[in-house]
Write an enzyme that holds these catalytic residues in place. Structure first.
Site, PDB file in Angstrom:
ATOM      1  N   ASP A 287       0.789  -1.259  -0.218  1.00 35.08           N
ATOM      2  CA  ASP A 287      -0.140   0.075  -0.050  1.00 35.08           C
ATOM      3  C   ASP A 287       0.860   1.127   0.026  1.00 35.08           C
ATOM      4  OD1 ASP A 287      -2.131  -1.623   0.071  1.00 35.08           O
ATOM      5  OD2 ASP A 287      -2.233  -1.942   2.436  1.00 35.08           O
TER       6      ASP A 287
ATOM      7  N   GLN B 188       1.976  -6.173  -3.033  1.00 26.97           N
ATOM      8  CA  GLN B 188       2.397  -6.328  -1.828  1.00 26.97           C
ATOM      9  C   GLN B 188       3.637  -5.460  -1.609  1.00 26.97           C
ATOM     10  OE1 GLN B 188       1.521  -9.742  -3.193  1.00 26.97           O
ATOM     11  NE2 GLN B 188      -0.443  -8.597  -2.858  1.00 26.97           N
TER      12      GLN B 188
ATOM     13  N   LYS C  25       1.765   1.970  -5.128  1.00 28.75           N
ATOM     14  CA  LYS C  25       2.298   1.544  -6.584  1.00 28.75           C
ATOM     15  C   LYS C  25       1.384   1.749  -7.529  1.00 28.75           C
ATOM     16  CE  LYS C  25       2.343  -2.585  -4.133  1.00 28.75           C
ATOM     17  NZ  LYS C  25       2.032  -2.256  -2.851  1.00 28.75           N
TER      18      LYS C  25
ATOM     19  N   GLY D  23      -4.440  -4.556  -3.762  1.00 32.44           N
ATOM     20  CA  GLY D  23      -5.465  -3.258  -3.941  1.00 32.44           C
ATOM     21  C   GLY D  23      -4.696  -2.097  -4.697  1.00 32.44           C
ATOM     22  N   HIS D  24      -4.864  -1.833  -5.837  1.00 27.20           N
ATOM     23  CA  HIS D  24      -4.048  -0.914  -6.341  1.00 27.20           C
ATOM     24  C   HIS D  24      -4.974   0.206  -6.714  1.00 27.20           C
ATOM     25  CE1 HIS D  24      -0.447  -3.729  -7.186  1.00 27.20           C
ATOM     26  NE2 HIS D  24      -0.774  -3.565  -6.012  1.00 27.20           N
TER      27      HIS D  24
HETATM   28  P1  GDP Z   1      -0.726   0.272  -3.528  1.00 25.83           P
HETATM   29  O1  GDP Z   1      -1.604  -0.930  -2.939  1.00 25.83           O
HETATM   30  O2  GDP Z   1       0.708   0.043  -3.300  1.00 25.83           O
HETATM   31  O3  GDP Z   1      -1.118   0.424  -5.083  1.00 25.83           O
HETATM   32  O4  GDP Z   1      -1.611   1.281  -2.824  1.00 25.83           O
HETATM   33  P2  GDP Z   1      -2.976   1.753  -2.216  1.00 25.83           P
HETATM   34  O5  GDP Z   1      -3.717   1.953  -3.480  1.00 25.83           O
HETATM   35  O6  GDP Z   1      -3.501   0.407  -1.714  1.00 25.83           O
HETATM   36  O7  GDP Z   1      -3.064   2.825  -1.135  1.00 25.83           O
HETATM   37  C1  GDP Z   1      -2.398   4.127  -1.313  1.00 25.83           C
HETATM   38  C2  GDP Z   1      -3.551   5.106  -1.167  1.00 25.83           C
HETATM   39  O8  GDP Z   1      -2.825   6.327  -1.009  1.00 25.83           O
HETATM   40  C3  GDP Z   1      -4.620   5.000  -2.295  1.00 25.83           C
HETATM   41  O9  GDP Z   1      -5.760   5.725  -1.909  1.00 25.83           O
HETATM   42  C4  GDP Z   1      -4.107   6.196  -3.134  1.00 25.83           C
HETATM   43  O10 GDP Z   1      -4.909   6.890  -3.722  1.00 25.83           O
HETATM   44  C5  GDP Z   1      -3.572   7.111  -2.090  1.00 25.83           C
HETATM   45  N1  GDP Z   1      -2.458   7.968  -2.469  1.00 25.83           N
HETATM   46  C6  GDP Z   1      -1.187   7.490  -3.601  1.00 25.83           C
HETATM   47  N2  GDP Z   1      -0.346   8.400  -3.628  1.00 25.83           N
HETATM   48  C7  GDP Z   1      -0.644   9.590  -2.805  1.00 25.83           C
HETATM   49  C8  GDP Z   1      -0.074  10.808  -2.306  1.00 25.83           C
HETATM   50  O11 GDP Z   1       0.904  11.239  -2.837  1.00 25.83           O
HETATM   51  N3  GDP Z   1      -0.835  11.528  -1.625  1.00 25.83           N
HETATM   52  C9  GDP Z   1      -1.931  11.076  -0.851  1.00 25.83           C
HETATM   53  N4  GDP Z   1      -2.682  11.642  -0.278  1.00 25.83           N
HETATM   54  N5  GDP Z   1      -2.658  10.044  -1.226  1.00 25.83           N
HETATM   55  C10 GDP Z   1      -2.059   9.213  -2.315  1.00 25.83           C
HETATM   56  P1  IMO Z   2      -0.875  -4.224  -2.377  1.00 22.78           P
HETATM   57  O1  IMO Z   2      -0.436  -4.822  -3.433  1.00 22.78           O
HETATM   58  C1  IMO Z   2      -0.990  -4.642   2.234  1.00 22.78           C
HETATM   59  C2  IMO Z   2      -1.045  -8.819   3.871  1.00 22.78           C
HETATM   60  C3  IMO Z   2      -2.320  -9.255   4.685  1.00 22.78           C
HETATM   61  C4  IMO Z   2      -1.634  -9.986   5.398  1.00 22.78           C
HETATM   62  C5  IMO Z   2      -0.616 -10.668   4.895  1.00 22.78           C
HETATM   63  C6  IMO Z   2      -0.892 -12.152   4.094  1.00 22.78           C
HETATM   64  O2  IMO Z   2      -2.361  -3.403  -2.213  1.00 22.78           O
HETATM   65  O3  IMO Z   2       0.235  -3.412  -1.353  1.00 22.78           O
HETATM   66  P2  IMO Z   2      -2.731 -12.664   2.222  1.00 22.78           P
HETATM   67  O4  IMO Z   2      -3.723 -12.616   1.932  1.00 22.78           O
HETATM   68  O5  IMO Z   2      -1.713 -12.292   1.118  1.00 22.78           O
HETATM   69  O6  IMO Z   2      -2.252 -14.086   2.595  1.00 22.78           O
HETATM   70  O7  IMO Z   2      -2.183 -11.778   3.377  1.00 22.78           O
HETATM   71  O8  IMO Z   2      -0.213  -9.856   3.610  1.00 22.78           O
HETATM   72  N1  IMO Z   2      -1.442  -8.032   2.454  1.00 22.78           N
HETATM   73  C7  IMO Z   2      -1.102  -6.851   2.278  1.00 22.78           C
HETATM   74  N2  IMO Z   2      -0.967  -5.982   2.755  1.00 22.78           N
HETATM   75  N3  IMO Z   2      -1.101  -4.561   0.654  1.00 22.78           N
HETATM   76  C8  IMO Z   2      -1.183  -5.634   0.134  1.00 22.78           C
HETATM   77  O9  IMO Z   2      -1.259  -5.504  -1.334  1.00 22.78           O
HETATM   78  C9  IMO Z   2      -1.335  -6.839   0.712  1.00 22.78           C
HETATM   79  N4  IMO Z   2      -1.422  -7.916   0.072  1.00 22.78           N
HETATM   80  C10 IMO Z   2      -1.437  -8.889   1.452  1.00 22.78           C
HETATM   81  O10 IMO Z   2      -2.867  -7.937   5.160  1.00 22.78           O
HETATM   82  O11 IMO Z   2      -1.122  -9.476   6.450  1.00 22.78           O
HETATM   83 MG    MG Z   3      -2.979  -1.694  -1.770  1.00 23.06          MG
END
Ligand code: GDP
Ligand code: IMO
Ligand code: MG
Length: 435
Positions: free
Chosen positions: A13, A225, A16, A40-41
């Site tokens: 998270d 991840q 990416k 979850g991207h």
């Molecule tokens: P990922 O799993 O690495 O793709 O990240 P996620 O999408 O799960 O979580 C990142 C969250 O931060 C999302 O809600 C994005 O929309 C948000 N986000 C990404 N870059 C920025 C930033 O520079 N500032 C803020 N405030 N939010 C951001």
């Molecule tokens: P993105 O790509 C954050 C965490 C779960 C748990 C552990 C194992 O959005 O960054 P799993 O279901 O993979 O067997 O769970 O890994 N986890 C993540 N945490 N971002 C993710 O993906 C994750 N995918 C798995 O919360 O701790």
């Molecule tokens: Mg994510």
């Protein structure tokens, strides 16, 4: 021209999705190589939020090839739902090809049941998984009993594999987990229907990727991840079940390691974690609440609140080492705006030694580590509108400079908001080969 891998440096998270969407504009091919719909991207384009779990984050651009590689564990129901949602929102560009490797392993309903039943066991140690069946699907792959996407097109083989697996899984579900057994015919009918619906996407993606690379096309490998959720290098057992490091971009797509020329580490300006496991810089106070609230730190897959804490550079340095990261994209700097003082963890005091570049292998030792902090003055100015480094407050620049020094990797992008525009670009990752 370089091929680029994007890797999370923390516990996932990091943002990416936003960075892959940005870089996808410059790439020809965008390929996932591991994990599944545990990811979850989030992409924010023209004020509209899209969350992708399985489909590569390049999908919003036209004229690309988006690949779900052999290293991914593939849930066809999630894939079809995601396609449906994109179609309904008119977000699927006409000339972008989406491909699924015939070698990718399928997530079956019993994988989800076992994942959830295991987590529900009161006597067991909870990992805090996403409950999507990821771990059990990878277990079967390694046990050589898994069912692959390509198997769906050999009906007899598929039915035979399903029967063999279900006999064992139902025994386990019924007698060990006290759970409901699953019906073979129902699963067979459901998956054979999926097979027809996904048929046009299934391909030998390794061959296609190789051809693109030979033609000098630019490939972007999308990590899911984060480095510390890697099954070998992360905080085991509180990890996911795949290798999240850059080397797996090669294995998980069936191309040589020498085709990856640049590795961009995505680093959030602070640290978050979802699920269980040690977290040395975690803040359970008002500052942690600020990060959670302002950063809207809720899991994009499960909606769980993310735990928050100070930026931990031991984690990031460890990630730089294990993935050969040679450039950094810093995200969510804006979330730190308004905090009086900021801290960066530069090392750990662990039992009788100090650790600065590596996290201990033992989670017991890690949980007992005391972070060593450097303190910085914060800034109050809104930075959402900054598009150049010199538009950032002096204290924000100092924070980034120290981060860069500690990481020993160059910052090539700073994200100051969730949308595409809210970005400071410093260098194009495709233009230099640094490995
Ligand atoms: P990922 O799993 O690495 O793709 O990240 P996620 O999408 O799960 O979580 C990142 C969250 O931060 C999302 O809600 C994005 O929309 C948000 N986000 C990404 N870059 C920025 C930033 O520079 N500032 C803020 N405030 N939010 C951001
Ligand atoms: P993105 O790509 C954050 C965490 C779960 C748990 C552990 C194992 O959005 O960054 P799993 O279901 O993979 O067997 O769970 O890994 N986890 C993540 N945490 N971002 C993710 O993906 C994750 N995918 C798995 O919360 O701790
Ligand atoms: Mg994510």
């Amino acid at each position: 021209m370089a091929n680029v891998a994007v890797i999370g440096t923390q516990w996932g998270d990091e943002g990416k999705g936003k960075i892959v969407d940005l870089y996808a504009g410059k790439a020809d091919v965008i390929a996932r190589f591991h994990g599944g719909n545990n990811a979850g991207h989030t992409l924010v384009v023209k004020g509209r939020k899209t969350i992708l779990h399985l489909i590569p984050s390049g999908i919003l651009h036209d004229d690309k090839i988006c690949i779900i590689g052999n290293g991914v564990v593939f849930d066809p129901s999630v894939f079809l739902q995601e396609i449906n949602e994109l179609q309904e929102s008119n977000l699927l560009p006409p000339n972008t090809r989406l491909l699924i490797s015939e070698r990718a392993h399928l997530i079956m309903p019993y994988h989800r049941s076992i994942d959830q039943a295991r987590e529900a066991r009161t006597s067991g140690k909870k990992i805090g998984t996403t409950g999507r069946g990821i771990g059990p699907a990878y277990e079967d792959k390694v046990a050589r009993t898994g069912i692959r996407v390509g198997d769906l097109y050999e009906e007899n083989l598929f039915r035979e594999k399903l029967r063999y697996n279900l006999e064992e899984k139902n025994f386990l579900l019924k007698n060990f987990y006290n759970d409901t057994p699953l019906h073979e015919d129902e699963i067979a009918t459901q998956y054979l229907t999926f097979a027809q619906k996904i048929k046009s996407y299934v391909a030998d993606t390794s061959l296609i990727l190789d051809k693109e690379i030979r033609q000098g096309k630019k490939v972007l490998f999308e990590g899911a991840q984060g480095s510390h959720l890697d099954v070998d290098h992360g905080t085991y057992p509180y990890v996911t079940s795949s290798n999240t490091v850059s080397a797996n971009a090669s294995c998980g797509n069936g191309i040589g390691p020498n085709t990856i020329n640049k590795v961009v580490g995505i680093c959030k300006a602070y640290t978050t974690r979802v699920g269980e496991g040690p977290f040395p810089t975690e803040l359970k106070d008002e500052i942690g609440n600020h990060m959670q609230r302002i950063g809207q730190e809720f899991g994009a897959t499960t909606g769980r609140k993310r735990r928050c804490g100070w930026l931990d550079m031991v984690l990031v340095r460890h990630a730089v080492r294990i993935s050969g990261i040679n450039a950094l994209a810093i995200t969510k700097l804006d979330v730190l705006t308004g905090l009086e003082k900021l801290k960066i963890c530069v090392g750990y005091n662990c039992s009788d030694n100090q650790m600065t570049h590596s996290t201990p292998a033992s989670i017991k030792v890690l949980a007992e580590c005391q972070p060593i902090y450097e303190e910085f003055d914060g800034w109050k100015e809104d930075i959402l509108y900054a598009r150049e480094m010199n538009e950032l407050p002096t204290n924000a620049k100092k924070y980034l400079k120290r981060l860069e020094e500690l990481a020993e990797a160059k910052i090539i992008l700073v994200s100051v908001g969730s949308s595409r525009e809210e970005t400071i670009f410093l260098e194009d990752p495709f233009l230099s080969r640094t490995l």
